[in-house]
Design an enzyme around this catalytic site. Structure first.
Site, PDB file in Angstrom:
ATOM      1  N   GLU A 400       0.818  -1.218   0.000  1.00 41.48           N
ATOM      2  CA  GLU A 400       0.000   0.000   0.000  1.00 41.48           C
ATOM      3  C   GLU A 400       0.853   1.271   0.000  1.00 41.48           C
ATOM      4  OE1 GLU A 400      -2.947  -0.121  -0.739  1.00 41.48           O
ATOM      5  OE2 GLU A 400      -3.379  -2.226  -0.378  1.00 41.48           O
ATOM      6  N   HIS A 492      -5.796  -6.293 -10.661  1.00 39.86           N
ATOM      7  CA  HIS A 492      -5.126  -7.188  -9.722  1.00 39.86           C
ATOM      8  C   HIS A 492      -4.706  -8.483 -10.399  1.00 39.86           C
ATOM      9  CE1 HIS A 492      -7.492  -4.467  -7.188  1.00 39.86           C
ATOM     10  NE2 HIS A 492      -6.509  -4.625  -6.318  1.00 39.86           N
TER      11      HIS A 492
END
Length: 847
Positions: A400, A492
């Site tokens: 992240e 993803h």
């Protein structure tokens, strides 16, 4: 951009599925990133924009094209990296931008660009391709565009961030096959067999809506036609996943806190400055909902011992020892992410400018996700629910936080192939952070081992990780290699091939087809490619992402810029650059190359040297190579553009004053069954009048400044389908109509009476659909007076003179000294079967 980056794929329920490293070395001190870049003043920005504008002509751009400097970041010591958006008539061209490296004096050292603006003009080239420029006056109001998007996306949603609408030029792209790949089966296509080109342009609004609807966040980027209100494109913008503390996944770990009075705060003031809290902080969201998360306040404790190392008990306290464990996970991960980048690369915090960030834990209830949000440049972490435990594992935190790096640098658009690269960059960052942390979180290299090459194994309740970097298909959704359908996948999953590339680059592959580490696309020797280790692989990736990639970079572009990054760090022809080529070949991006050829690898032995010549003087550049398989073939480039006909080890030409500052380089390719190509260093040409009597008399002889200096049928000047320039990007394309036509180009020049010589040269390429020796279509090159009377015909060319490539023609004009004469190129074409007379590099040099 107020985007949010989430770790998990859109459907979390889809989780049912079930090398040798090379030596590493510390980066040289001069290669470390510089101190944080100071905010650019208006004057400095304007100066850089003006410098870029001065380079327009060389790129074949007119004055409608401009630049807007958007942000600056540190480069290597003594340099700065600036991102400049391309504009047309004052409007940003979406996905078209330059990454500019400047020195401390603001001089441009290099430029890496994504060019999606070249068809924005009213030239014959644009008309021929259908890329007509749009009317820049919208008929749909900005407020109406926003309202239409809100009504369609989330009519009862609540805005988390104020909606935005930017009027811009939107290039609608299409994928086409390159020459030689037209007949390949779809399944046989390599990423370098296709390219994205502009189909046409639209005036559009980029509408950004960041809303919450019920318990769901809906972040969307929408391209709306500014004339019709129709939706052109749309994508999701929700981008997902010295005290001591007991962490959940790493045992007792050291964490930096701050003592205020008698209370300890989870605030690390030694890492980062400014930001919301003045240091790296961990806050308690205390179950504020995902749809409207509130970071809450910084964690505090009466002692400097935190957490119990256990999974959070749902419904329990968020501030007792059990509730503190999530905060320990977060702070330890944040500290290691910061240290890995700063100690190894010299990069400070997420943006390179050492701006502090924070992580808020305990978001929502049993929340199975984590995300980075650029709006606050912070991260939110859930406690986990049905699929996961607390999402604060070291690789998830690193993932992240590296979204923050990408957000501050390349800002890869979160859709298509660029979106997959965005996610992959975070997976790479997460793995390298894990390797650094597992080895103690110190030192100036990324350790060779320590990470597990899967994402989120610790947080998974089933024991199955989110993603497998070494073989992405093991998750049941991600492909192992590039294909034309990759751009249609959720980002993803489209990240998978690039993750595998990075694994091979670092760890190498296996030659057994039954191995998870095998690639069918590696067919050169050795079949098991050799990795270069975590440290070097990460340095190359980080450099490419922060200094080369643009928001529209796709897999093919990433491969080329990764090769450039490797060559800059470790040398042209180095084993590291070869490893990058092989790692991308392993995922069907580019063809495989041998690690050695003919006993020794092909390499540059003689680099082109920078030279200074007078106008009209001969500029000569030479390149030498050895190794590989001879004979070699050569290509020369000027300012990054291929020079037609320059195919020898030496390239010579008559220099013009407009060539001053031009940068030349060469590529050398061997004759192996799978040819290897190496690239030389750059050489700069300085054209100086000091000490020389040569003078160029032709204005804009290379046509790079458009029609400047020329009269007649000036619409033939430009860039056109089916033809290429001798040098640069523009040329004069006379003929090629296939119907009755007359086209003329003229320019008046003065040859001084004192001239001892006057030499005219130009490059001419002729191709034709005619056959035989009869001259049906003609080009007459003549010298006239300013009234148009012919003084002498220099040459007449026809379809019978057609030949491959350019031929350089030379004529003596000394007989016209003391006169102002008119150079004339006059083309006549009959009623059928085209002949093209392509003229470039027109020069008259007097001594």
């Amino acid at each position: 951009m107020n985007l949010r980056m989430t770790l998990l794929a859109a459907v979390v329920a889809a989780l049912p599925y079930a090398g040798a490293s090379a030596q590493t070395g510390a980066m040289l001190p001069e290669s470390l990133m510089a101190a944080p870049a100071q905010e650019m003043s208006a004057t400095v920005k304007a100066n850089l924009e003006n410098r870029l504008a001065a380079r327009r002509a060389a790129a074949g751009l007119d004055e409608d094209h401009g630049f807007i400097v958007s942000k600056q970041q540190p480069g290597e010591r003594g340099t700065r990296i600036t991102r400049a958006q391309h504009t047309w008539k004052g409007l940003r061209v979406f996905g078209s931008e330059s990454v500019v490296v400047t020195d401390d004096n603001g001089e441009i050292i290099s430029e890496s660009a994504s060019e999606r603006r070249n068809g924005l003009d009213a030239s014959r080239a644009a008309a021929a391709t259908g890329k007509t420029a749009p009317d820049v006056t919208p008929t749909v109001a900005k407020e109406d565009a926003i309202a239409s998007v809100v009504k369609r996306v989330a009519p009862v949603g609540v805005h988390r961030w104020k909606p935005e609408a930017e009027l811009l030029i939107y290039p609608v792209m299409k994928t086409v096959r390159v020459a030689g790949a037209e007949k390949k089966a779809e399944s046989a296509l390599n990423a370098l067999d296709v390219e994205e080109v502009v189909d046409h342009y639209e005036l559009a609004y980029l509408v950004k809506t960041r809303m919450a609807s019920g318990k769901r966040l809906i972040y969307r980027d929408t391209i709306v036609n500014a004339h019709t209100g129709a939706v052109i494109a749309e994508w999701d913008a929700l981008q997902s996943v010295v005290g001591s503390g007991k962490s959940q996944y790493n045992g007792t770990v050291p964490i930096n806190t701050t003592l205020v009075g008698s209370t300890y705060q989870m605030l690390d003031s030694t890492r980062g400055v400014g930001g919301k809290y003045g240091g790296m902080a961990i806050t308690n969201a205390n179950h504020s909902p995902e749809s409207n998360p509130n970071p809450g306040t910084i964690y505090t404790n009466s002692t400097n011992t935190w957490g119990d190392g256990q999974q959070y008990i749902n419904g329990g306290s968020t501030t007792n020892a059990n509730g503190q464990t999530a905060a320990v996970n977060a702070l330890w991960g944040l500290m290691n992410t910061y240290d890995a980048m700063k100690n190894v690369l010299g990069w400070q915090s997420l943006d390179g400018n050492n701006t502090s960030t924070y992580i808020a834990v305990h978001v929502d209830n049993q929340y199975d996700n984590a995300f980075f949000e650029p709006g606050c440049k912070c991260m939110y972490i859930g406690d986990g629910g049905t699929s996961f435990y607390n999402l604060g594992s070291i690789d998830v935190i690193g993932h992240e936080m590296h979204h923050g790096v990408t957000d501050a640098t390349s800002n890869l658009t979160y859709s298509g192939e660029s979106g997959g690269l965005n996610e992959s960059s975070s997976d790479i960052g997460g793995e390298m952070t894990e390797a650094y942390a597992r080895a103690g979180g110190t030192g100036s290299v990324i350790p060779a081992t320590g990470n597990d090459w899967v994402m989120g194994r610790e947080i998974s309740r089933s024991g199955s990780p989110l993603r497998y970097m070494y073989k992405p298909s093991k998750d049941g959704q991600s492909p192992n290699a590039w294909s034309t359908s990759l751009k249609n996948l959720n980002v993803h999953y489209s990240s998978g091939p690039n993750n595998r590339m990075f694994y091979f680059l670092s760890q190498g592959s296996n030659s057994s087809s039954s191995s998870d580490y095998y690639s069918q696309y590696l067919n050169q020797q050795p079949l098991a490619m050799t990795g270069i280790g975590n440290d070097k692989a990460f340095r190359i990736w980080f450099r490419a992402n922060t200094q080369k990639f643009t928001s529209s970079t796709n897999y093919a572009d990433a491969r080329n810029k990764m090769v450039t990054a490797a060559e800059e760090l470790y040398g042209v022809g180095s084993k590291e650059a070869t490893a990058v080529k092989r790692a991308y070949a392993a995922i069907n991006v580019g063809t495989d190359v041998p690690e050695t050829a003919g006993g020794t690898a092909l390499s540059i032995t003689t680099q082109p040297a920078s030279i200074t010549v007078a106008p009209g003087g001969t500029a000569t550049f030479t390149v030498g190579a050895s190794g590989g398989t001879s004979p070699y073939s050569y290509k020369w480039y000027k300012n990054g553009s291929l020079i037609s006909g320059a195919t020898s080890a030496t390239y010579s030409f008559a220099a013009q004053s407009t060539d001053n500052g031009a940068v030349f380089k060469a590529t050398v390719t061997d004759s192996a069954s799978s040819p290897v190509t190496v690239t030389s260093g750059n050489a700069t040409l300085t054209v100086s009048t000091t000490g020389g009597g040569s003078t160029e008399r032709v204005t804009n002889g290379g046509f790079e400044s458009g029609t400047t200096g020329w009269a007649g049928t000036t619409g033939v000047i430009g860039m056109f389908t089916g033809q290429t320039a001798y040098e640069g990007t523009r040329y004069a394309y006379l003929g090629g109509n296939g119907s009755t036509a007359t086209e003329t180009l003229t320019q008046d020049i003065t040859i001084p009476s004192t001239a001892t010589s006057a030499t005219m040269t130009f490059a001419l390429h002729i191709d034709t659909a005619e056959s035989g020796s009869t001259a049906y279509d003609k080009l007459v090159v003549a010298v006239k007076n300013t009234s148009g009377t012919t003084l002498g015909t220099l040459a007449t060319y026809s379809n019978a003179n057609a030949a491959s490539g350019y031929q350089v023609r030379t004529f003596n004009l000394t007989a016209y000294k003391g006169q102002t004469v008119r150079l004339s190129f006059a083309m006549t074409e009959d009623s059928s079967l085209q002949t093209s007379f392509v003229v470039d590099k027109v020069s008259v040099v007097t001594q």
